[in-house]
Design a protein around this motif. Structure first.
Motif, PDB file in Angstrom:
ATOM      1  N   VAL A  68     -13.244   5.840  -8.180  1.00  0.00           N
ATOM      2  CA  VAL A  68     -12.608   6.896  -8.962  1.00  0.00           C
ATOM      3  C   VAL A  68     -12.139   7.987  -8.010  1.00  0.00           C
ATOM      4  O   VAL A  68     -12.947   8.552  -7.262  1.00  0.00           O
ATOM      5  N   VAL A  69     -10.848   8.253  -8.008  1.00  0.00           N
ATOM      6  CA  VAL A  69     -10.272   9.202  -7.039  1.00  0.00           C
ATOM      7  C   VAL A  69      -9.221  10.069  -7.743  1.00  0.00           C
ATOM      8  O   VAL A  69      -8.800   9.756  -8.854  1.00  0.00           O
ATOM      9  N   ASP A  70      -8.797  11.140  -7.077  1.00  0.00           N
ATOM     10  CA  ASP A  70      -7.666  11.922  -7.593  1.00  0.00           C
ATOM     11  C   ASP A  70      -6.396  11.085  -7.508  1.00  0.00           C
ATOM     12  O   ASP A  70      -6.273  10.210  -6.652  1.00  0.00           O
ATOM     13  N   TYR A  71      -5.459  11.395  -8.382  1.00  0.00           N
ATOM     14  CA  TYR A  71      -4.154  10.744  -8.274  1.00  0.00           C
ATOM     15  C   TYR A  71      -3.454  11.218  -6.999  1.00  0.00           C
ATOM     16  O   TYR A  71      -3.580  12.385  -6.616  1.00  0.00           O
ATOM     17  N   GLU A  72      -2.694  10.321  -6.381  1.00  0.00           N
ATOM     18  CA  GLU A  72      -1.902  10.687  -5.209  1.00  0.00           C
ATOM     19  C   GLU A  72      -0.611  11.367  -5.658  1.00  0.00           C
ATOM     20  O   GLU A  72      -0.206  11.255  -6.813  1.00  0.00           O
ATOM     21  N   THR A  73       0.021  12.057  -4.702  1.00  0.00           N
ATOM     22  CA  THR A  73       1.352  12.599  -4.991  1.00  0.00           C
ATOM     23  C   THR A  73       2.345  11.450  -4.877  1.00  0.00           C
ATOM     24  O   THR A  73       2.458  10.840  -3.809  1.00  0.00           O
ATOM     25  N   GLY A 132       0.804  -1.227   0.000  1.00  0.00           N
ATOM     26  CA  GLY A 132       0.000   0.000   0.000  1.00  0.00           C
ATOM     27  C   GLY A 132       0.830   1.268   0.000  1.00  0.00           C
ATOM     28  O   GLY A 132       0.352   2.349   0.381  1.00  0.00           O
ATOM     29  N   ALA A 133       2.084   1.173  -0.480  1.00  0.00           N
ATOM     30  CA  ALA A 133       2.969   2.347  -0.528  1.00  0.00           C
ATOM     31  C   ALA A 133       2.520   3.307  -1.626  1.00  0.00           C
ATOM     32  O   ALA A 133       1.700   2.961  -2.482  1.00  0.00           O
ATOM     33  N   LEU A 134       3.051   4.511  -1.593  1.00  0.00           N
ATOM     34  CA  LEU A 134       2.757   5.457  -2.673  1.00  0.00           C
ATOM     35  C   LEU A 134       3.436   4.990  -3.961  1.00  0.00           C
ATOM     36  O   LEU A 134       4.516   4.401  -3.919  1.00  0.00           O
ATOM     37  N   PRO A 135       2.834   5.287  -5.126  1.00  0.00           N
ATOM     38  CA  PRO A 135       3.503   5.010  -6.401  1.00  0.00           C
ATOM     39  C   PRO A 135       4.826   5.792  -6.472  1.00  0.00           C
ATOM     40  O   PRO A 135       4.956   6.851  -5.847  1.00  0.00           O
ATOM     41  N   VAL A 136       5.765   5.278  -7.259  1.00  0.00           N
ATOM     42  CA  VAL A 136       7.050   5.970  -7.423  1.00  0.00           C
ATOM     43  C   VAL A 136       7.105   6.680  -8.771  1.00  0.00           C
ATOM     44  O   VAL A 136       6.441   6.282  -9.722  1.00  0.00           O
ATOM     45  N   ALA A 137       7.900   7.744  -8.823  1.00  0.00           N
ATOM     46  CA  ALA A 137       7.985   8.577 -10.022  1.00  0.00           C
ATOM     47  C   ALA A 137       9.313   9.331  -9.968  1.00  0.00           C
ATOM     48  O   ALA A 137      10.000   9.311  -8.943  1.00  0.00           O
ATOM     49  N   PRO A 138       9.679  10.038 -11.052  1.00  0.00           N
ATOM     50  CA  PRO A 138      10.902  10.841 -10.992  1.00  0.00           C
ATOM     51  C   PRO A 138      10.814  11.909  -9.909  1.00  0.00           C
ATOM     52  O   PRO A 138      11.796  12.204  -9.225  1.00  0.00           O
ATOM     53  N   SER A 139       9.643  12.520  -9.773  1.00  0.00           N
ATOM     54  CA  SER A 139       9.467  13.616  -8.802  1.00  0.00           C
ATOM     55  C   SER A 139       8.103  13.495  -8.136  1.00  0.00           C
ATOM     56  O   SER A 139       7.201  12.849  -8.662  1.00  0.00           O
ATOM     57  N   ALA A 140       7.971  14.156  -6.994  1.00  0.00           N
ATOM     58  CA  ALA A 140       6.714  14.107  -6.243  1.00  0.00           C
ATOM     59  C   ALA A 140       5.717  15.099  -6.835  1.00  0.00           C
ATOM     60  O   ALA A 140       5.292  16.068  -6.186  1.00  0.00           O
ATOM     61  N   VAL A 141       5.342  14.872  -8.086  1.00  0.00           N
ATOM     62  CA  VAL A 141       4.395  15.738  -8.790  1.00  0.00           C
ATOM     63  C   VAL A 141       3.197  14.881  -9.179  1.00  0.00           C
ATOM     64  O   VAL A 141       3.339  13.936  -9.955  1.00  0.00           O
ATOM     65  N   PRO A 142       2.015  15.198  -8.645  1.00  0.00           N
ATOM     66  CA  PRO A 142       0.856  14.376  -9.000  1.00  0.00           C
ATOM     67  C   PRO A 142       0.330  14.700 -10.401  1.00  0.00           C
ATOM     68  O   PRO A 142       0.560  15.791 -10.921  1.00  0.00           O
ATOM     69  N   ILE A 143      -0.394  13.760 -10.955  1.00  0.00           N
ATOM     70  CA  ILE A 143      -1.123  14.006 -12.205  1.00  0.00           C
ATOM     71  C   ILE A 143      -2.253  14.989 -11.876  1.00  0.00           C
ATOM     72  O   ILE A 143      -2.929  14.835 -10.861  1.00  0.00           O
ATOM     73  N   PRO A 144      -2.463  16.026 -12.702  1.00  0.00           N
ATOM     74  CA  PRO A 144      -3.487  17.035 -12.400  1.00  0.00           C
ATOM     75  C   PRO A 144      -4.868  16.418 -12.180  1.00  0.00           C
ATOM     76  O   PRO A 144      -5.184  15.369 -12.737  1.00  0.00           O
ATOM     77  N   SER A 145      -5.675  17.117 -11.376  1.00  0.00           N
ATOM     78  CA  SER A 145      -6.932  16.517 -10.926  1.00  0.00           C
ATOM     79  C   SER A 145      -8.000  16.431 -12.010  1.00  0.00           C
ATOM     80  O   SER A 145      -9.033  15.814 -11.798  1.00  0.00           O
ATOM     81  N   GLU A 146      -7.746  17.013 -13.203  1.00  0.00           N
ATOM     82  CA  GLU A 146      -8.736  16.731 -14.257  1.00  0.00           C
ATOM     83  C   GLU A 146      -8.643  15.279 -14.740  1.00  0.00           C
ATOM     84  O   GLU A 146      -9.561  14.762 -15.377  1.00  0.00           O
ATOM     85  N   PHE A 147      -7.534  14.604 -14.407  1.00  0.00           N
ATOM     86  CA  PHE A 147      -7.417  13.166 -14.671  1.00  0.00           C
ATOM     87  C   PHE A 147      -7.747  12.428 -13.378  1.00  0.00           C
ATOM     88  O   PHE A 147      -7.423  12.910 -12.294  1.00  0.00           O
ATOM     89  N   LYS A 148      -8.364  11.263 -13.505  1.00  0.00           N
ATOM     90  CA  LYS A 148      -8.736  10.509 -12.303  1.00  0.00           C
ATOM     91  C   LYS A 148      -8.089   9.137 -12.311  1.00  0.00           C
ATOM     92  O   LYS A 148      -7.922   8.518 -13.362  1.00  0.00           O
ATOM     93  N   ALA A 149      -7.755   8.680 -11.115  1.00  0.00           N
ATOM     94  CA  ALA A 149      -7.225   7.325 -10.938  1.00  0.00           C
ATOM     95  C   ALA A 149      -8.375   6.406 -10.577  1.00  0.00           C
ATOM     96  O   ALA A 149      -9.383   6.854 -10.030  1.00  0.00           O
ATOM     97  N   MET A 150      -8.213   5.106 -10.896  1.00  0.00           N
ATOM     98  CA  MET A 150      -9.161   4.142 -10.397  1.00  0.00           C
ATOM     99  C   MET A 150      -8.425   3.228  -9.425  1.00  0.00           C
ATOM    100  O   MET A 150      -7.331   2.741  -9.730  1.00  0.00           O
ATOM    101  N   THR A 151      -8.998   3.050  -8.251  1.00  0.00           N
ATOM    102  CA  THR A 151      -8.344   2.223  -7.234  1.00  0.00           C
ATOM    103  C   THR A 151      -8.545   0.749  -7.565  1.00  0.00           C
ATOM    104  O   THR A 151      -9.353   0.401  -8.432  1.00  0.00           O
ATOM    105  N   ALA A 152      -7.819  -0.104  -6.843  1.00  0.00           N
ATOM    106  CA  ALA A 152      -7.916  -1.544  -7.091  1.00  0.00           C
ATOM    107  C   ALA A 152      -9.339  -2.051  -6.867  1.00  0.00           C
ATOM    108  O   ALA A 152      -9.755  -3.026  -7.487  1.00  0.00           O
ATOM    109  N   ASP A 153     -10.115  -1.379  -5.995  1.00  0.00           N
ATOM    110  CA  ASP A 153     -11.511  -1.826  -5.841  1.00  0.00           C
ATOM    111  C   ASP A 153     -12.505  -0.951  -6.609  1.00  0.00           C
ATOM    112  O   ASP A 153     -13.701  -0.921  -6.316  1.00  0.00           O
ATOM    113  N   GLY A 154     -11.994  -0.242  -7.639  1.00  0.00           N
ATOM    114  CA  GLY A 154     -12.881   0.384  -8.615  1.00  0.00           C
ATOM    115  C   GLY A 154     -13.398   1.766  -8.265  1.00  0.00           C
ATOM    116  O   GLY A 154     -14.276   2.280  -8.954  1.00  0.00           O
TER     117      GLY A 154
END
Ligand code: FNR
Length: 373
Positions: free
Chosen positions: A142-147, A118-140
């Motif tokens: 729809v939420v904002d992307y995490e940082t 349940g750790a945070l996703p990794v990326a080059p930098s701690a910059v989230p995807i803008p909130s006009e895009f939505k993530a889908m969690t493992a249980d379906g």
């Protein structure tokens, strides 16, 4: 001189293609769970789309457990996954097809519900995807992307090693080559682009530094496969998953020129008019053409994808803009696509609702032309 056509042969690395209708990499979210192993249904799907001397680029497959952002996507990091992929590869080879595997890490296009522990996703930098895009969690949900958590400099060699091991695994599974997924806003592209890469070490800042991760990942695959069995996919003008470089030309010119030194099997561009085709029906007008802009910088085989029809594919090849065309959505709904384009048969429309997840419906139940009443 006779210009090449969609149905003239093409040499890609050590492989002689008999036609230039390639199958684009397509995430379909139908692997076994929780093992993320390709299963007999996936074998049947790829076998249906294999042709003698035809190139399939198998769906993006995470190189490590942190590389997922979607359910039921097949991996390429466990022995069972390698064994599952071997069944797919063997079935494609029995029909004389050539199959590469696309190596993937989603980086920040994930959610902690997909991450080990349940750790945070990794990326080059701690910059989230803008909130006009939505993530889908493992249980379906729809939420904002995490940082995401920025990778430490000391972790980057481990990530490169994950790609190297995945390249070895693909070799063990019998694939004919690998493609580095450097497109669509995922990890490699997050390193390339300045909006997602704010690093101050040797992997960020200057263009040369931002391109370093791509080149190191590609080199790891080359170490395993030799350059002529490694391809790279880029989307310089893409806008998928919150990506997009304000001024792509300097960045991508540098990247393409650097890749051109390596003697790769091919470079694969996604045309910007269909960026985001996985999520919606898009056909952006008045956008630049990646294949046209970057072709002069690339001396090897060029594959183009994105919104092609039989006719536009034929003219892109005849005009020398690309050497082969990869088809996505219409290959989903037309398992015998090369033959249909060759004969001018009508195409079966695809059903977007069955793109991601499920069983045989919208996956292995599309008929061939000759089976249709
Ligand atoms: C995609 N696309 C995609 N791209 C990629 O590099 N790796 C992948 O695994 C996927 N997965 C995927 C799934 C689905 C259902 C769609 C529709 C798209 C993008 C795909 O390879 C291709 O570039 C686009 O679909 C545009 O080409 P078409 O569909 O216009 O021929």
């Amino acid at each position: 001189m006779k210009f090449p056509s969609l149905f003239s042969p093409l040499q890609i690395g050590p492989y002689q293609l008999r036609h230039r209708v390639a199958m684009a990499p397509l995430t379909r979210m139908r692997a076994a769970r929780p093992s993320l192993v390709p299963r007999p249904l996936n074998v049947e799907y790829y076998a249906q789309r294999a042709t003698a001397g035809g190139l399939i680029i198998a769906e993006a497959s995470p190189v490590v457990a942190t590389g997922f952002g979607n359910p039921a996507v097949p991996g390429i990091y466990t022995e069972a996954q390698v064994a599952g992929w071997r069944e797919v590869v063997d079935a494609v080879h029995r029909k004389g097809g050539i199959i590469f595997l696309q190596l993937w890490h989603v980086g920040r296009v994930s959610h902690s519900s997909f991450q080990p522990g349940g750790a945070l996703p990794v990326a080059p930098s701690a910059v989230p995807i803008p909130s006009e895009f939505k993530a889908m969690t493992a249980d379906g949900k729809v939420v904002d992307y995490e940082t995401p958590r920025a990778l430490e400099t000391s972790e980057i060699p481990l990530m490169i090693e994950a790609y190297r091991q995945a390249a070895k695994n693909a070799l063990a599974a019998g694939f004919d080559g690998v493609e580095i997924h450097g497109a669509n806003g995922y990890l490699v592209e997050q390193f390339l682009q300045s909006r997602s890469n704010l690093r101050t070490d040797q992997y960020g800042g200057s263009i040369e530094n931002r391109v370093r991760f791509l080149l190191e990942v590609t080199q790891a695959a080359i170490d395993v496969w030799g350059a002529n069995r490694v391809g790279v996919r880029l989307s310089p003008y893409g806008i998928a998953n919150g990506s997009g470089e304000a001024d792509p030309m300097p960045l991508y010119s540098h990247a393409v020129k650097a890749l051109d030194q390596l003697g790769l099997a091919y470079l694969h561009f996604i045309e910007p008019r269909s960026s985001g085709a996985g999520r919606a029906e898009v056909n952006w007008q008045d956008v630049p053409s990646a294949m046209v802009l970057y072709r002069p910088l690339w001396s090897g085989v060029l594959i183009a994808a994105g919104g092609f029809t039989g006719e536009t594919a034929e003219s892109a090849i005849a005009e020398g803009h690309a050497d082969a065309i990869a088809f996505g959505r219409i290959f989903i709904s037309n398992p015998d696509l090369p033959r249909r384009l060759h004969r001018g048969y009508p195409l079966t429309p695809y059903n977007r609702k069955t793109f991601y997840g499920g069983e045989e419906v919208g996956y292995t139940d599309y008929p061939e032309h000759d089976e249709m009443a």
